[in-house]
Design a protein around this motif. Structure first.
Motif, short mmCIF file in Angstrom:
data_model
loop_
_atom_site.label_atom_id
_atom_site.label_comp_id
_atom_site.label_asym_id
_atom_site.label_seq_id
_atom_site.Cartn_x
_atom_site.Cartn_y
_atom_site.Cartn_z
N LEU A 21 30.25 19.13 7.78
CA LEU A 21 31.11 18.30 6.95
C LEU A 21 32.49 18.27 7.60
N VAL A 22 32.99 17.06 7.88
CA VAL A 22 34.26 16.96 8.61
C VAL A 22 35.26 16.11 7.84
N ASP A 23 36.49 16.33 8.17
CA ASP A 23 37.60 15.54 7.63
C ASP A 23 37.62 14.22 8.39
N VAL A 30 34.97 21.23 8.48
CA VAL A 30 35.34 21.95 7.27
C VAL A 30 34.27 22.99 6.92
N SER A 31 33.02 22.59 7.05
CA SER A 31 31.96 23.57 6.80
C SER A 31 30.68 23.14 7.51
N THR A 32 29.82 24.09 7.72
CA THR A 32 28.58 23.81 8.45
C THR A 32 27.47 24.68 7.91
N THR A 72 20.86 22.04 3.64
CA THR A 72 22.15 22.14 4.32
C THR A 72 23.25 21.33 3.64
N ILE A 73 22.93 20.16 3.10
CA ILE A 73 24.01 19.35 2.53
C ILE A 73 24.58 20.00 1.27
#
Lengths: 558, 558
Positions: A21-23, A30-32, A72-73
């Protein structure tokens, strides 16, 4: 102030899937989360059965892909605390060609009890290599019948590609072939599962299924020549409608929303391939800058404005990497794998003890020792063909060579010679592009190796005579997928109008770069000349000893 | 009943000397003793000084040789309980060319305080390789001036040989050269110390000092062309009187009797060389049966009735091995050394652990694993040039090559390929002899390797297509020396009239022999054809990449 928006990229690898998850503003991670496929690579027997697979088979279970979304999501959302409403888009990338047969509604045939015990009903992973007879037939038939579409692929295609695998299904299990309402890339199948819409992407179609924007697929007459039952494979099992990468495939269905925790209707991008999606994620959206994805193998991606024939590369596809440009691809089949082979098979116990005593891993120890050597000091030169040659000779039957050993040769000298050999192989590819009108002025490295091995980076700079930069993303393909998700969402939703805009905002390079050292370059120019003379002697037919040894080997094992 | 008679053989090796006391009737070993040289191989600095030696130097201390007599002969007498009066003869063999300068009375110059700090005053060991410039000059001058005596040695001599080393003394320390009343082989020097008589043997003279029974030494004009001060080297420092091996050098002096505990007057044979003295000790005294001494390197010895030019062999000498026959010698510079290099540098920790867990040594483990492979199964072929090529290319600048590696290649496959490569190298030598009229019908192996590695023996049989037999003696050179001691004593004293008689009585073969396997032979014929094509391509000038890499390496180390 506009609230921060996010995009998610999901990267489907060989053993696992990873969501990041990216900005959207700057591409920052942000997180993985990672999910290992429960059934992994299926290469011994079918899950839940005693049905053994032949050598060279490699299958997967499509349910594992759905599990990646389900596991994962929600995890990246939870870890980051980001609200689903702030996730504007989702993109995915996949290994390719990884393909499967399904019913007309997209149900994998291996989900159906009637076919679950049939190996051909499962996903054929990219490294399923059992379709070589079909690949040979595809290549020979094109030549015999005077079709020229294989010229876009250096003259022949591989057993890994779509039609090789599809034809193997027909050859070996025609009932499965008949039962298959659709045959498609797993990349496109997962997008279908998310959006409810069957979409086929230009990247896999172009690089793996002999499709081009101008000519489409090969003609039915050609498929008929392969097998009369194969004549209408495109219209019966595939689609002539190919969506360009960078487009939106659709919105998330209600069911997919429950799997993922995202909102229904969230924008989903057309599917992409891991290597190709890495290019804009490594800041490259224009000609002249080669992206090399360095992992177990090397994948070389380059953009051009014109369609040019470059002999011995893997292929070129319009809209294959960046819409509006020709995406060229070449490759080396053995890079990280090569070093791993060396460490597993050739590093003496004394070195292992030294590494343990110093608390470093063996790769680090070898790199340190090898870095103390000057170019040319080992007296060694190697041909990097431990796994054949993908570009520019396109010959899986070539094998490795090491020349120059003496009783004083040390393991780190061999290790360095293997690194250098892969750098010479990359220089061959660069010079092939350069000579044929597709210039390479700079290299951007991504993948697992650049951060692990600075010596490798410097040697690539010294051997190629090009500055080597390194992509900043820790998970380049997933970032690329997220970027395409942001493009699918569009500017109005807080995303981007084009992948060029997304790349400018979201992709970045490391500060440290590797510039060629002029003294090292001089020595490597001499060594490269020796490499080329051996490369041409053993690779272009003057001495086919490698092929004869393989034939003797095959005979010995009978 | 005749009382049992005994003979003693003393074998001077690189690190130590060994005495063996044997029964003259059947050659059985009664007792043995080893003495390590106190100063060993001197290759860093002169003993008792801080004087550092240049690279490639290798010296010894002649006092260490005397210590061997003083320590080992009393020990074998004591251990066996044999009375000195029952020891009828003594023979020795030595490494060669291992040479030293002495005064006219035989005192080594390095024993004199005035010269003890001068490296050139010491013994130059066989592997002293610092006289390459002199060897080059010797070879070039012979060619330029039209002298043909080097044809007996395949066209050129090595830096290891006598005149290379003698000329280096003159070049680098003319004062030592002038002070040397004599220059001679250490083999002949120790015989001088035992008998009080300076004797020079036909074996080292022929193989290492360009002497032949028919032509003698090269003419003075040739030595003058090398250096005017070198014109009379033979008459000033050497002797034109050469004793044939098999002759008696003299009787033990009173002083030597006190060193050894033997009786004064005990018969002492003319000195010999370790490899050559092994031939009759391996039962071979006639043409057609090749003896291969397999240790760190391979030495191939063969007898012939006629003087024939065989290109690329080390040399041929009348009376060089067996009186009355031509002794042919060829060699491979890297055999046991090759396997030792592999074990030290290329065997992974996992194998070491496996060997430890099973309580076997690593060579045994590798042999077991390699023995499970079929010929051709590895897909590998190697050129055995890790230490250059001694025969038939005679080129120290050639280097090793391994071809055919894949990501599935295992250490035992490389190990087997290296063994096979040395067998191909031996086959090249055998075919060279065969083609030029010196037939090879059978192989007799001796040395350290045959007992250690049965796989090696079988591969030599399969590759060469000849039956391989193994000499029975545990210490073949020492047995050969003892046999020559028994011949020096003569039949009247309970010994033998000739080395042929001694060999028939005292030498024997193992019962186990290695016969070629026809199926393996067929595969090896194919692999050998590939070896030859690579051998000729890299070894005969088509691609001098190995030499260029050595030049680049030399440049890189500056």
């Amino acid at each position: 102030m506009t609230p921060t928006k996010y995009a998610i990229g999901v990267d489907f690898g060989t053993e696992s899937g990873r969501a990041v998850l990216v900005d959207v503003a700057d591409g920052c991670e942000v997180s993985t989360a990672v999910h290992l496929y429960a059934n992994g690579v299926i290469d011994e027997k079918l899950p839940g059965t005693d049905i053994r697979l032949e050598p060279d088979w490699a299958l997967q279970d499509p349910n594992d892909y759905l599990e990646v979304f389900k596991m994962t999501i929600p995890a990246v959302l939870k870890e980051s605390g980001v609200a689903p409403a702030d996730v504007i888009g989702l993109g995915i990338d996949f290994t390719a060609c990884t393909m499967l047969p399904t019913t007309t509604d997209g149900t994998p045939l291996c989900f159906l009890p009637a076919y679950r015990n049939r190996p051909h009903a499962w996903v054929k992973l990219w490294k399923h290599h059992a379709a070589q007879p079909e690949a040979n037939k595809i290549n020979q038939t094109a030549g015999q019948k005077g079709f020229n579409f294989l010229e876009r692929y250096g003259g022949k295609i591989s057993s890994e590609w779509f039609f090789s695998k599809a034809l193997q299904i027909l050859d070996e299990d025609p009932e499965i072939y008949t039962a298959a309402g659709r045959m498609l890339e797993a990349a496109d199948w997962v997008i279908w599962q998310l959006t409810g819409v069957e979409t086929r992407n230009s990247c896999t179609a172009g690089y793996k299924a002999i499709w081009s924007k101008r000519e489409g697929f090969p003609p039915d007459a050609y498929f008929k020549a392969l097998d009369p039952r194969f004549e209408h494979v495109v219209d019966e099992k595939m689609s002539r409608k190919i969506a360009s990468i960078g487009e939106k495939a659709g919105g998330l269905t209600a069911q997919a929303a429950t799997w993922t925790g995202l909102l229904p209707g969230t924008a989903v991008a057309v599917a992409n391939v891991d290597a190709h999606v890495s290019v804009p994620a490594a800041t490259v959206t224009e000609p002249g800058r080669m992206v090399i994805i360095m992992g177990t193998s090397n994948c070389h991606m380059l953009l051009g404005e014109k369609e040019l024939m470059v002999p011995g590369i893997c292929g070129y596809v319009e809209d294959g990497i960046i819409p509006g440009l020709i995406g060229y691809e070449a490759g080396q089949s053995c890079v990280g794998d090569h070093f791993a082979w060396f460490v597993e098979n050739c590093v003496p116990a004394a070195y292992e003890r030294e590494a343990q005593a110093r608390g470093v891993n063996i790769h680090t120890l070898l790199e340190e020792k090898a870095a103390r050597l000057k170019p040319g000091e080992s007296g060694l030169v190697a041909l990097d063909w431990w796994n054949g040659n993908r570009s520019v000779l396109v010959d899986v039957d070539l094998t490795g060579l090491l020349l120059g050993a003496t009783l004083a040769t040390k393991p780190e000298e061999i290790y360095r010679a293997l690194i250098e050999a892969t750098a010479y192989g990359t220089r061959v590819i660069i010079e092939d592009f350069d000579t044929h009108g597709v210039p390479v002025n700079e290299i951007v490295a991504t993948g697992g190796l650049p951060d692990k091995n600075q010596l490798l980076m410097q040697i690539y700079a010294d051997v190629s005579g090009r500055e080597v930069k390194v992509g900043a993303a820790r998970q380049t393909p997933a970032l690329g997928s997220a970027m395409f998700g942001a493009v699918a969402a569009g500017a109005a939703a807080g995303g981007y109008t084009s992948i060029l805009d997304a790349s400018r905002a979201m992709a970045s390079l490391r500060q440290k770069t590797y510039k060629p050292n002029p003294d090292a370059q001089k020595v490597y120019d001499k060594l490269y000349a020796e490499y080329i003379s051996l490369h041409d002697y053993f690779g272009r037919g003057a001495n086919d000893v490698m092929k004869r040894l393989k034939a003797i080997k095959a005979g010995a094992r009978k």
